[in-house]
Design a protein around this motif. Structure first.
Motif, PDB file in Angstrom:
ATOM      1  N   GLU A 143       0.553   5.760  -6.962  1.00 28.02           N
ATOM      2  CA  GLU A 143      -0.746   4.653  -7.545  1.00 28.02           C
ATOM      3  C   GLU A 143      -0.992   3.093  -7.303  1.00 28.02           C
ATOM      4  O   GLU A 143       0.220   2.575  -7.196  1.00 28.02           O
ATOM      5  CB  GLU A 143      -0.094   4.753  -9.394  1.00 28.02           C
ATOM      6  CG  GLU A 143       0.575   6.407  -9.862  1.00 28.02           C
ATOM      7  CD  GLU A 143      -0.918   6.722 -10.056  1.00 28.02           C
ATOM      8  OE1 GLU A 143      -1.964   6.277 -10.563  1.00 28.02           O
ATOM      9  OE2 GLU A 143      -1.117   8.253  -9.877  1.00 28.02           O
ATOM     10  N   ALA A 144      -2.331   3.152  -6.931  1.00 24.41           N
ATOM     11  CA  ALA A 144      -2.622   1.506  -5.966  1.00 24.41           C
ATOM     12  C   ALA A 144      -1.899   0.889  -6.604  1.00 24.41           C
ATOM     13  O   ALA A 144      -1.311   0.062  -6.089  1.00 24.41           O
ATOM     14  CB  ALA A 144      -3.374   1.340  -6.260  1.00 24.41           C
ATOM     15  N   PHE A 170       2.791   6.129   3.742  1.00 22.86           N
ATOM     16  CA  PHE A 170       3.087   7.121   2.589  1.00 22.86           C
ATOM     17  C   PHE A 170       1.751   8.437   2.827  1.00 22.86           C
ATOM     18  O   PHE A 170       0.645   7.567   3.004  1.00 22.86           O
ATOM     19  CB  PHE A 170       2.880   6.259   1.229  1.00 22.86           C
ATOM     20  CG  PHE A 170       3.511   5.558   0.986  1.00 22.86           C
ATOM     21  CD1 PHE A 170       4.407   5.693   0.110  1.00 22.86           C
ATOM     22  CD2 PHE A 170       2.671   3.789   1.120  1.00 22.86           C
ATOM     23  CE1 PHE A 170       4.766   4.183  -0.334  1.00 22.86           C
ATOM     24  CE2 PHE A 170       3.539   2.715   0.554  1.00 22.86           C
ATOM     25  CZ  PHE A 170       4.862   3.085  -0.388  1.00 22.86           C
ATOM     26  N   THR A 171       2.285   9.572   3.238  1.00 25.43           N
ATOM     27  CA  THR A 171       1.428  10.271   3.728  1.00 25.43           C
ATOM     28  C   THR A 171       1.700  11.260   3.168  1.00 25.43           C
ATOM     29  O   THR A 171       2.532  11.479   1.311  1.00 25.43           O
ATOM     30  CB  THR A 171       2.177  10.502   4.968  1.00 25.43           C
ATOM     31  OG1 THR A 171       3.298  10.914   5.152  1.00 25.43           O
ATOM     32  CG2 THR A 171       2.005   9.074   6.266  1.00 25.43           C
ATOM     33  N   THR A 223       1.878   0.141  -6.547  1.00 18.72           N
ATOM     34  CA  THR A 223       2.544   0.017  -5.387  1.00 18.72           C
ATOM     35  C   THR A 223       2.776  -1.542  -4.590  1.00 18.72           C
ATOM     36  O   THR A 223       1.194  -1.838  -5.191  1.00 18.72           O
ATOM     37  CB  THR A 223       2.020   1.229  -4.644  1.00 18.72           C
ATOM     38  OG1 THR A 223       2.072   2.224  -5.227  1.00 18.72           O
ATOM     39  CG2 THR A 223       2.652   1.125  -3.213  1.00 18.72           C
ATOM     40  N   LYS A 224       3.784  -1.693  -4.557  1.00 19.74           N
ATOM     41  CA  LYS A 224       3.893  -2.540  -3.881  1.00 19.74           C
ATOM     42  C   LYS A 224       5.194  -2.784  -2.501  1.00 19.74           C
ATOM     43  O   LYS A 224       5.980  -2.392  -2.071  1.00 19.74           O
ATOM     44  CB  LYS A 224       4.902  -4.511  -4.819  1.00 19.74           C
ATOM     45  CG  LYS A 224       4.068  -3.893  -6.029  1.00 19.74           C
ATOM     46  CD  LYS A 224       5.166  -4.927  -6.852  1.00 19.74           C
ATOM     47  CE  LYS A 224       4.370  -5.232  -8.485  1.00 19.74           C
ATOM     48  NZ  LYS A 224       5.008  -5.674  -9.250  1.00 19.74           N
ATOM     49  N   VAL A 225       4.140  -3.246  -1.639  1.00 18.61           N
ATOM     50  CA  VAL A 225       4.696  -3.649  -0.145  1.00 18.61           C
ATOM     51  C   VAL A 225       4.640  -4.953   0.526  1.00 18.61           C
ATOM     52  O   VAL A 225       4.026  -6.030   0.467  1.00 18.61           O
ATOM     53  CB  VAL A 225       4.411  -2.576   0.628  1.00 18.61           C
ATOM     54  CG1 VAL A 225       4.396  -2.726   2.352  1.00 18.61           C
ATOM     55  CG2 VAL A 225       3.819  -1.345   0.308  1.00 18.61           C
ATOM     56  N   THR A 226       5.681  -5.409   0.690  1.00 16.91           N
ATOM     57  CA  THR A 226       6.491  -6.837   0.719  1.00 16.91           C
ATOM     58  C   THR A 226       7.176  -7.026   1.834  1.00 16.91           C
ATOM     59  O   THR A 226       7.822  -6.033   2.416  1.00 16.91           O
ATOM     60  CB  THR A 226       6.843  -7.742  -0.010  1.00 16.91           C
ATOM     61  OG1 THR A 226       8.313  -7.278  -0.957  1.00 16.91           O
ATOM     62  CG2 THR A 226       6.156  -7.841  -1.453  1.00 16.91           C
ATOM     63  N   ALA A 227       7.614  -7.884   2.810  1.00 16.58           N
ATOM     64  CA  ALA A 227       8.664  -8.685   4.142  1.00 16.58           C
ATOM     65  C   ALA A 227       9.821  -7.908   3.229  1.00 16.58           C
ATOM     66  O   ALA A 227      11.058  -8.096   3.921  1.00 16.58           O
ATOM     67  CB  ALA A 227       8.202  -9.787   3.947  1.00 16.58           C
ATOM     68  N   LYS A 228       9.821  -8.595   1.529  1.00 20.36           N
ATOM     69  CA  LYS A 228      11.343  -7.883   1.193  1.00 20.36           C
ATOM     70  C   LYS A 228      11.396  -6.403   0.972  1.00 20.36           C
ATOM     71  O   LYS A 228      13.280  -5.863   0.381  1.00 20.36           O
ATOM     72  CB  LYS A 228      11.818  -8.283   0.196  1.00 20.36           C
ATOM     73  CG  LYS A 228      11.057 -10.261   0.574  1.00 20.36           C
ATOM     74  CD  LYS A 228      11.825 -11.013  -0.646  1.00 20.36           C
ATOM     75  CE  LYS A 228      12.448 -12.659  -0.932  1.00 20.36           C
ATOM     76  NZ  LYS A 228      12.230 -13.754  -1.546  1.00 20.36           N
ATOM     77  N   TYR A 251       4.612   7.658  -8.150  1.00 17.82           N
ATOM     78  CA  TYR A 251       4.335   8.459  -8.022  1.00 17.82           C
ATOM     79  C   TYR A 251       3.524   9.750  -9.676  1.00 17.82           C
ATOM     80  O   TYR A 251       4.627   9.668  -9.630  1.00 17.82           O
ATOM     81  CB  TYR A 251       4.653   9.745  -7.150  1.00 17.82           C
ATOM     82  CG  TYR A 251       4.255   9.515  -5.365  1.00 17.82           C
ATOM     83  CD1 TYR A 251       3.311  10.133  -4.789  1.00 17.82           C
ATOM     84  CD2 TYR A 251       5.206   8.474  -5.049  1.00 17.82           C
ATOM     85  CE1 TYR A 251       3.477   9.130  -3.539  1.00 17.82           C
ATOM     86  CE2 TYR A 251       5.495   7.961  -3.700  1.00 17.82           C
ATOM     87  CZ  TYR A 251       4.825   8.754  -2.503  1.00 17.82           C
ATOM     88  OH  TYR A 251       4.468   8.474  -1.471  1.00 17.82           O
ATOM     89  N   LEU A 252       2.756   9.992  -9.485  1.00 14.70           N
ATOM     90  CA  LEU A 252       2.233  10.648 -10.865  1.00 14.70           C
ATOM     91  C   LEU A 252       1.470  11.706 -10.863  1.00 14.70           C
ATOM     92  O   LEU A 252       0.133  11.907 -10.070  1.00 14.70           O
ATOM     93  CB  LEU A 252       1.360   9.822 -12.243  1.00 14.70           C
ATOM     94  CG  LEU A 252       2.161   8.740 -12.490  1.00 14.70           C
ATOM     95  CD1 LEU A 252       1.048   8.020 -13.782  1.00 14.70           C
ATOM     96  CD2 LEU A 252       3.410   9.185 -13.486  1.00 14.70           C
ATOM     97  N   ILE A 253       2.097  13.235 -10.605  1.00 11.68           N
ATOM     98  CA  ILE A 253       0.961  14.433 -10.589  1.00 11.68           C
ATOM     99  C   ILE A 253       1.391  15.441 -11.242  1.00 11.68           C
ATOM    100  O   ILE A 253       2.493  15.586 -11.788  1.00 11.68           O
ATOM    101  CB  ILE A 253       2.084  14.449  -8.571  1.00 11.68           C
ATOM    102  CG1 ILE A 253       2.337  13.667  -7.807  1.00 11.68           C
ATOM    103  CG2 ILE A 253       1.683  15.447  -7.668  1.00 11.68           C
ATOM    104  CD1 ILE A 253       3.142  13.934  -6.063  1.00 11.68           C
TER     105      ILE A 253
END
Length: 472
Positions: free
Chosen positions: A258-259, A251-252, A262-267, A273-275
């Motif tokens: 939003e922390a 993510f750049t 946000t979910k990052v897994t092997a799947k 985002y809220l801007i």
């Protein structure tokens, strides 16, 4: 006569001082930087070829996409006065010029699911995706709209345009649809937004609903792209939810998701985002920076995006490959000086203290084998991946130098020490490549320890004396 000369030359070689021997090894090590530099150039060349191949793989599919919109474009009339000389007299006349202003939505909601796949050609591959951006946008005239100097009566709401931006319109696919007030609009190519270099599509719309209240647009836009998706926010509130089964996102951009959402897994991953436009620092209304058109009469609408064609604010999701093999090979090659230096020092100690005479040619051959390691690493990495390539290239190099050292040092025991040293060096380098944050610290400590060991071993060595005296 010849025998005497041979004895004399042999005596000169025998009497050569350790200092001169050290300087000779240092010069040979410096000369080896030339093929080492050529190896770096080879890495850059292969990386360039890889990027060219990746571009050809995705040609016609869709590039790294930037999505922007929607925005309402409203034409309005403005009276401009100018004074001209006519028949020797100053005449003031009024020209009606048609301009346009851009109205960003009060709120826009976007939901996109990236369906990824890997496209390959020969040894090269690139990550591509297919996504359907489903969203809605609510438009309202600002409460202080009159302060912009435009009267509502000057606006032609019936000739409004709803514009969307997409940086590579070739990626548009499927049945894209846009509805306003339940009425499906006819989409037309071109006239995109400045954030996407004016690439995109638009639709004519009757925006008369803005006079009394708001205007709501619903849309579904399907497009294809590769490696990254960027959203250019411009609404009062932009809410973007993106998800994919690709397990390696990055993510750049100007804004991060939003922390807590946000979910990052092997799947796969999911991010939200809220801007707000307060964070963007821009108004919902932007005026056309245009010029008068067709003086003396109402001219055609000028289509011009004021944002200049650059993404000033963005939220980007990169679908990265977990291993950048060219970057890792390049970093590994930068440790070439370390490997050559440690190996030469080991042979120099055998030469100075161990009583083994090693010629400059043998140093050069050993150095060439050490440099060739990085070429093997690059060649193998393109086929079997970096980790296996490192094992294969290091095993081949260690085996070759160890076998050669057994003859040069006249001892398999000494050759085993050289092989163990190389194995430790390659293992340390692999660890340094894995621990990027601490690579400088560990490398510095390793060099410091090696220097300390060398100083201890040679602490009583007379560098200006002869090798014969040292060996006795």
């Amino acid at each position: 006569m010849m025998d005497g000369m041979d004895v004399e030359n042999g005596s000169e070689r025998e009497e050569r001082s350790p200092g001169r021997k050290f300087m000779m090894v240092l010069v040979m090590g410096f000369l080896l930087t030339i093929p080492l530099f050529v190896t770096w150039l080879l890495v850059y060349d292969r990386q360039s070829q890889s990027e060219t191949a990746q571009q050809s793989i995705v040609s016609g599919w869709g590039g790294e996409q930037v999505f922007a919109g929607p925005k309402l474009v409203l034409p309005y009339n403005v009276a401009l006065q100018e004074t001209v000389e006519q028949n020797g007299k100053s005449v003031t006349r009024t020209n009606i010029v048609q301009r346009e202003f851009f109205l960003a939505p009060e709120k826009v909601k976007l939901d996109s699911a990236l369906k990824t796949r890997t496209k390959k050609r020969a040894i090269y591959e690139v990550v591509v995706y297919d996504t359907n951006v489903i969203g809605s946008a609510v438009f309202r005239l600002p409460d202080d709209f009159g302060r912009d100097g435009i009267a509502i009566t000057d606006i032609d709401f019936t000739r409004a345009e709803l514009r969307f931006g997409l940086s590579d319109a070739r990626g548009l696919a499927g049945d894209n649809s846009v509805t306003v007030g339940g009425e499906k609009l006819v989409l037309k190519p071109g006239r995109g937004l400045g954030e996407t270099g004016n690439s995109g599509f638009y639709a004519w719309v009757d925006a008369s609903g803005l006079i009394e209240g708001g205007l709501e647009a619903d849309f579904a836009v399907r497009f294809k792209g590769n490696e990254s998706l960027t959203i250019a926010p411009h609404a009062g509130l932009t809410e973007w939810t993106v998800q994919s089964k690709w397990p390696h996102p990055s993510f750049t951009g100007s804004f991060l998701p939003e922390a807590e959402e946000t979910k990052v897994t092997a799947k796969g991953f999911e991010a939200k985002y809220l801007i707000t436009n307060l964070a963007l620092g821009s108004s919902l209304v932007s005026m056309q920076v245009g010029h008068q058109v067709n003086p003396g009469r109402t001219g055609p609408m000028v289509h011009f995006e004021p944002d200049g064609g650059a993404v000033a604010a963005s939220a980007t999701v990169h679908l990265i490959q977990p291993v950048d093999l060219y970057g890792q090979v390049d970093r590994a090659a930068k440790y070439g000086f370390l490997i050559i230096g440690f190996t030469f020092v080991a042979f120099l100690l055998f030469d100075l203290i161990g009583g083994v005479s090693i010629s400059s040619v043998q140093y050069i051959l050993i150095g060439a084998a050490l440099v060739l390691f990085f070429v093997l690493l690059l060649a193998f990495a393109e086929i079997i991946g970096f980790a296996l390539a490192f094992v294969a290239a290091s095993a081949a190099t260690i085996g070759l130098i160890t076998a050669y050292s057994a003859s040069v040092l006249a001892s398999w025991r000494r050759a085993g020490l050289v092989g163990g040293l190389l194995a430790g060096l390659y293992g340390a380098i692999y660890i340094l490549l894995s621990l990027q944050a601490y690579s400088l610290l560990i490398g510095s400590l390793l060099i410091f320890a090696a220097l300390g060991g060398l100083m201890f071993v040679t602490r009583r060595l007379d560098w200006s004396g002869s090798l014969s005296r040292v060996r006795r």
